[in-house]
Design a protein around this motif. Structure first.
Motif, PDB file in Angstrom:
ATOM      1  N   UNK B  52      -0.695   0.161   0.976  1.00 37.09           N
ATOM      2  CA  UNK B  52      -1.156   0.484   2.331  1.00 37.09           C
ATOM      3  C   UNK B  52      -2.655   0.763   2.341  1.00 37.09           C
ATOM      4  N   UNK B  53      -3.146   1.481   1.354  1.00 37.45           N
ATOM      5  CA  UNK B  53      -4.575   1.792   1.325  1.00 37.45           C
ATOM      6  C   UNK B  53      -5.406   0.549   1.001  1.00 37.45           C
ATOM      7  N   UNK B  68      -7.331   7.801  13.490  1.00 34.75           N
ATOM      8  CA  UNK B  68      -7.366   7.061  12.228  1.00 34.75           C
ATOM      9  C   UNK B  68      -6.066   7.261  11.476  1.00 34.75           C
ATOM     10  N   UNK B  69      -5.490   8.441  11.639  1.00 31.17           N
ATOM     11  CA  UNK B  69      -4.208   8.741  10.988  1.00 31.17           C
ATOM     12  C   UNK B  69      -3.122   7.799  11.515  1.00 31.17           C
ATOM     13  N   UNK B  75      -0.230   0.895   9.304  1.00 32.18           N
ATOM     14  CA  UNK B  75      -0.286  -0.003   8.153  1.00 32.18           C
ATOM     15  C   UNK B  75       0.785   0.375   7.141  1.00 32.18           C
ATOM     16  N   UNK B  76       0.933   1.687   6.898  1.00 31.41           N
ATOM     17  CA  UNK B  76       1.935   2.139   5.933  1.00 31.41           C
ATOM     18  C   UNK B  76       3.349   1.773   6.389  1.00 31.41           C
ATOM     19  N   UNK B  77       3.615   1.945   7.668  1.00 23.63           N
ATOM     20  CA  UNK B  77       4.944   1.633   8.194  1.00 23.63           C
ATOM     21  C   UNK B  77       5.232   0.146   8.081  1.00 23.63           C
ATOM     22  N   UNK B  78       4.277  -0.666   8.460  1.00 27.15           N
ATOM     23  CA  UNK B  78       4.489  -2.115   8.380  1.00 27.15           C
ATOM     24  C   UNK B  78       4.649  -2.568   6.931  1.00 27.15           C
ATOM     25  N   UNK B  79       3.921  -1.920   6.033  1.00 22.26           N
ATOM     26  CA  UNK B  79       4.079  -2.257   4.618  1.00 22.26           C
ATOM     27  C   UNK B  79       5.494  -1.942   4.145  1.00 22.26           C
ATOM     28  N   UNK B  80       5.997  -0.793   4.570  1.00 21.06           N
ATOM     29  CA  UNK B  80       7.366  -0.421   4.201  1.00 21.06           C
ATOM     30  C   UNK B  80       8.378  -1.352   4.864  1.00 21.06           C
TER      31      UNK B  80
END
Lengths: 286, 205
Positions: B52-53, B68-69, B75-80
Motif C-alpha cells: 500500500x505504501x 490524507x489518511x 489504497x490500503x483497502x483496494x490492495x486488500x
C-alpha cells in the motif's frame, strides 16, 4: 422475532446519526412504544462499542520504502523487455510472411516464362518453334487431359508481325494449327471432335505465346526490324538451368510459399497479441 | 491536516523519498491495523501494508487534497480487496490460532487499571471480536472496519470502495447484526450489561 433488514438499516443509521431530522423523530417515537426495538438498538450499540475498543495494532516493522522497492519487480512476461521483444518478433515475422506471400510464383518448368526487359525470352520449351520441323502431334485422350501435344507453330506464322495483328490472328492461328495436325485426326476416338478441340485449344497457346513473345521482343527492341532469324533462334533456344534466375531454382521452397507466408503472418499476429497483453497487464499491475 | 504533513506531501511530490517515509512512519500503525482487520493474519497484513505504501508513493500525484489518511486507507483497502479476490478464500482460521492475535491483548496497563484477570478477559474478548469480524464476507468486513474501527462516515466509505451510500448502509447493518449474533456464542466473555441485553432479547422472542 427476526426483524426485516430494513429495520436493521434504520437502526444502524440511527446509531451513526445518518437519519434526517424527520426520520429520526419518527424513529424515536417508535422506540418509545416498542421495547423490543429498543433492545435491538441497545445490542447493536454495544456491538459497535466493542468493535470500537479493539486496540490499534502496532506495525511489526517499519514500512518505509527504498528506491530498490520502487523498481518494478515483475515477472518477465510482464516486463517492457518482453513487450519489445514480442513486437520486434512480430515485425520480423510480418516482413518474412509478406515476402513469401506476395512473391510471384515460378511457372512450371515446361512452359515458357516471360520476357524480361532486356528482351531475353526465358523459356524452358524443349524446342524452338521456328527451328524445328513440324512435329507429329501426340494423340490426346480424354483420360489424360494434361497430355498436351507438343505443338508447333503454324509455318505461316510471322514472328515479326505486329502485336495487334498477332492478337487478331489468334483464332486464325488456332485454326491453322488444327489443320496442320493430321495425327490428331488419326488419334481421334469416338469423341474425336472433342479431342480435336482439345488439341486446338492446347496447340494455340504455344504458337500464340511464341508470336506474342516475339512481338514483345520487338516492342522492347530499340530498333524495329533489326531482328533476324538467327537472333530469334538464339532467343528461343532453351535456357540452361543454371542461367535461370534464382527464384526458379527453388522448387521445393516455392511449393508452399503461401502456406509459409500465412504461417509467418499468423505468428506475427500472435506476437503482437502477446506484446499487447503484456503491456496491459503490466499497467494494471502497477 | 497539519502544515507539517502538507509540507511533507509537497516534498514527496518533488521526489523526496525521506519526506514520504516520514509520512509512512506516521500512518503505518493505522494502515497496518486496517489491513490486519481485513486480512486476519499478520504476515498478509504486513505485505498488504508495504504494498500500500509503495503504491501510495507511485500514485502520490493523484492525491487531490482532503484527508490524507482517507486517501491512504483507500489504497490500503483496494490492495486488500485485490489480494482477497486473488486468493478467493474465506478466512476460517480459529481466532485462538491466529498469528499475531496476541497483539489484541492491548498495550501494557498501568497499575491503577483493572486487575490481571479483567485484562485477560478483555484480551480474550478482543480476540473473539476479531474472530467474528473474520467470519464476515469481505464486503461487509471492509465496511465494518472502515466505519467502526476507522471512524469513516458513509460517504467516505462509499467513495473509498467505489460504491453507493445505500450499499454501504446495507453492508454495515448486516455486518453489525452478524457480529452481534456471533458474539452470543461467547457469552461468558461479554460484559455483564451486554449479556443482559442479549438474554432479555431472547426471552422476549
Amino acid at each position: 422475532m427476526e426483524r426485516p433488514s430494513s429495520n436493521y438499516e434504520e437502526l444502524s443509521a440511527y446509531l451513526d446519526g445518518a437519519l434526517s431530522e424527520a426520520e429520526r423523530s419518527a424513529f424515536e417515537a417508535r422506540l418509545n412504544n416498542d421495547p423490543a426495538l429498543q433492545g435491538e438498538l441497545d445490542s447493536l450499540r454495544q456491538t459497535v462499542r466493542l468493535i470500537n475498543q479493539l486496540p490499534l495494532r502496532t506495525a511489526p516493522r517499519d514500512f518505509t520504502i527504498t528506491r530498490a522497492m520502487l523498481r518494478r519487480t515483475l515477472p518477465f512476461h510482464l516486463t517492457a523487455t518482453f513487450s519489445m521483444l514480442s513486437s520486434a518478433a512480430a515485425v520480423f515475422l510480418l516482413l518474412f510472411g509478406a515476402y513469401f506471400l506476395f512473391q510471384e510464383e515460378a511457372p512450371p518448368a515446361n512452359e515458357p516464362l516471360f520476357t524480361n526487359r532486356q528482351g531475353s525470352v526465358i523459356t524452358t520449351a524443349p524446342a524452338p518453334v521456328a527451328a524445328q520441323p513440324t512435329m507429329a502431334a501426340q494423340p490426346i485422350t480424354a483420360a489424360s487431359p494434361t497430355a498436351l501435344p507438343t505443338m508447333t507453330a503454324a509455318p505461316s506464322l510471322d514472328p515479326f508481325a505486329d502485336t495487334a495483328e498477332t492478337t487478331q490472328q489468334e483464332p486464325n492461328l488456332a485454326m491453322e494449327s488444327a489443320a496442320a495436325e493430321e495425327d490428331l485426326d488419326q488419334g481421334a476416338s469416338a469423341d474425336g471432335q472433342d479431342e480435336r478441340e482439345i488439341g486446338t485449344t492446347t496447340g494455340a497457346p504455344t504458337s500464340v505465346v511464341v508470336a506474342t513473345e516475339a512481338a514483345q521482343f520487338r516492342l522492347y527492341s530499340s530498333t524495329p526490324g533489326e531482328l533476324d532469324d538467327s537472333t530469334m533462334m538464339q532467343q528461343q533456344a532453351p535456357v540452361p538451368q543454371d542461367a535461370l534466375p534464382a527464384q526458379t531454382r527453388l522448387p521445393d521452397l516455392r511449393r508452399g510459399p503461401n502456406l509459409l507466408g500465412l504461417g509467418a503472418l499468423g505468428a506475427a499476429g500472435l506476437c503482437l497479441l502477446l506484446a499487447l497483453l503484456s503491456t496491459l497487464l503490466r499497467r494494471r499491475r502497477l | 491536516m497539519g502544515s507539517n504533513e502538507q509540507s511533507l506531501i509537497q516534498e514527496a511530490l518533488r521526489g523526496n523519498l525521506d519526506a514520504f517515509n516520514a509520512l509512512v512512519l506516521s500512518y503505518q500503525d493505522r494502515v497496518f491495523t486496517v489491513t490486519y482487520r481485513i486480512m486476519n493474519d499478520e504476515a498478509s497484513a504486513a505485505d498488504m501494508a508495504q504494498d500500500s505504501f509503495i503504491m501510495a508513493y507511485r500514485r502520490l500525484s493523484t492525491y487531490r487534497g482532503g484527508s490524507f489518511r482517507a486517501w491512504l486507507l483507500r489504497i490500503a483497502t483496494n490492495t486488500c480487496y485485490d489480494e482477497l479476490r486473488r486468493r478467493k478464500r474465506r478466512p476460517a482460521t480459529s481466532f485462538e490460532e491466529m498469528p499475531g492475535a496476541e497483539q489484541d491483548d492491548g498495550p501494557p496497563l498501568p497499575d491503577n487499571l483493572p486487575s490481571p484477570e479483567q485484562v485477560a478477559q478483555q484480551n480474550e474478548l478482543n480476540r473473539a471480536i476479531q474472530g467474528c469480524i473474520e467470519a464476515l464476507g469481505e464486503d461487509q468486513r471492509i465496511a465494518l472496519v472502515l466505519s467502526d474501527i476507522e471512524g469513516l462516515n458513509y460517504q467516505e466509505i462509499a467513495e473509498l470502495v467505489g460504491t453507493k451510500v445505500g450499499t454501504v448502509k446495507s453492508r454495515l447493518s448486516r455486518a453489525r447484526v452478524q457480529v452481534r449474533d456471533c458474539l452470543q456464542t461467547f457469552q461468558e466473555l461479554l460484559p455483564a450489561s451486554y449479556r443482559l441485553n442479549i438474554t432479555d432479547q431472547k426471552q422476549s422472542e
